[in-house]
Design an enzyme around this catalytic site. Structure first.
Site, short mmCIF file in Angstrom:
data_model
loop_
_atom_site.label_atom_id
_atom_site.label_comp_id
_atom_site.label_asym_id
_atom_site.label_seq_id
_atom_site.Cartn_x
_atom_site.Cartn_y
_atom_site.Cartn_z
CD GLU A 53 -5.37 1.52 -3.08
OE1 GLU A 53 -6.57 1.59 -2.78
OE2 GLU A 53 -4.46 1.64 -2.25
CG HIS B 67 -1.97 1.05 1.14
ND1 HIS B 67 -1.71 2.36 1.44
CD2 HIS B 67 -3.26 0.99 0.76
CE1 HIS B 67 -2.81 3.07 1.24
NE2 HIS B 67 -3.77 2.25 0.83
#
Ligand code: PGA
Length: 256
Positions: free
Chosen positions: A168, A98
């Site tokens: 993302e 992430h």
């Protein structure tokens, strides 16, 4: 893997601050969604809530995911936790790479070790990739390609389709972001990610690799990501709100 059904992952990040609130999110969310919807839903709470929340999750269709993991089963790694420690919790997915962890210094090589370790346990790694900024020279495409190639280095070609790739865009994550990606931006990236995977393995593997979108997802923009061919959503803030998250799940459940 049934790629026709959407995969919806709720990334709780470092929220909420009490276990009571965490339980309430699960209980309220469960009341607002159908017991047997066709989309696959995963919630990723902070570590301290993972084991205690299992009992509540068992009464629901919600699966359990983790926000990160150390690649080794044990060792002198202060502050880290490993997959075997969650064995009894039946974890189905682990978010890896992430951008908020990459910002702390995590690199592609370390992420690739985590991916291999998670795959070995038969759990699905969710590899997050995304550019910090977009530029007119399209160097962000090269940046994404490097993230994918290096993060998947050493993963056997056939096993790549067991990894979920979450696009993302960092510029679209969080409450300060001006906007989510557009449908066109998401579509371009889905095609590009598949091409990189095809080049690394073959078109069959690329076709069977699930690509999902995350960053400022809410009920108002999910249709644009579905139109873009995304096969799932990684939801941050809104996944902490049972009303908002259930609206996303319910919309995905009725997709044709
Ligand atoms: P956001 O976060 O939905 O709050 O933008 C997404 C993520 O970081 O996974």
């Amino acid at each position: 893997m049934d790629i026709k059904n959407m995969l919806i992952i709720g990334n709780w990040k470092m929220f909420p601050v009490s276990f009571k609130e965490a339980r309430n999110i699960i209980i309220n969310l469960n009341k607002k969604i159908s017991k047997k919807g066709k989309s696959e839903v995963v919630v990723c709470p902070p570590y301290p809530y993972v084991l205690p929340i299992v009992t509540d999750l068992k009464k629901t269709r919600l699966n359990l995911g983790l926000q990160d993991i150390h690649p080794e089963p044990n060792g002198a790694h202060t502050g880290s936790v490993s997959l075997p420690m969650f064995d009894s919790a039946k974890v189905t997915h682990v978010i890896l790479g992430h951008s908020e962890r990459r910002a702390l210094g995590e690199n592609n090589l370390f992420i690739s070790q985590k991916i291999k370790s998670v795959l070995k346990s038969g759990i699905t790694p969710v590899l997050c990739v995304g550019e910090v900024l977009r530029d007119e020279d399209n160097t962000y495409l090269k940046f994404i390609e490097t993230q994918i190639r290096e993060s998947l280095s050493g993963v056997p070609k056939q096993a790549i389709s067991k990894v979920v790739i979450a696009y993302e865009p960092v510029w679209a994550i969080g409450k300060d972001a001006k906007r989510a990606a557009t449908s066109e931006e998401a579509r371009e990236m889905r095609i590009f990610i598949r091409k990189v995977i095809s080049d690394m393995s073959n078109s069959q593997v690329a076709m069977h690799t699930r690509v999902i979108y995350g960053a400022s997802v809410d009920k108002n923009n999910i249709s644009s990501f579905i139109e873009a061919g995304m096969q799932g959503l990684l939801v941050g803030r809104v996944s902490l709100d049972p009303v908002g998250f259930s609206e996303i799940i319910n919309s995905c459940d009725v997709l044709k």
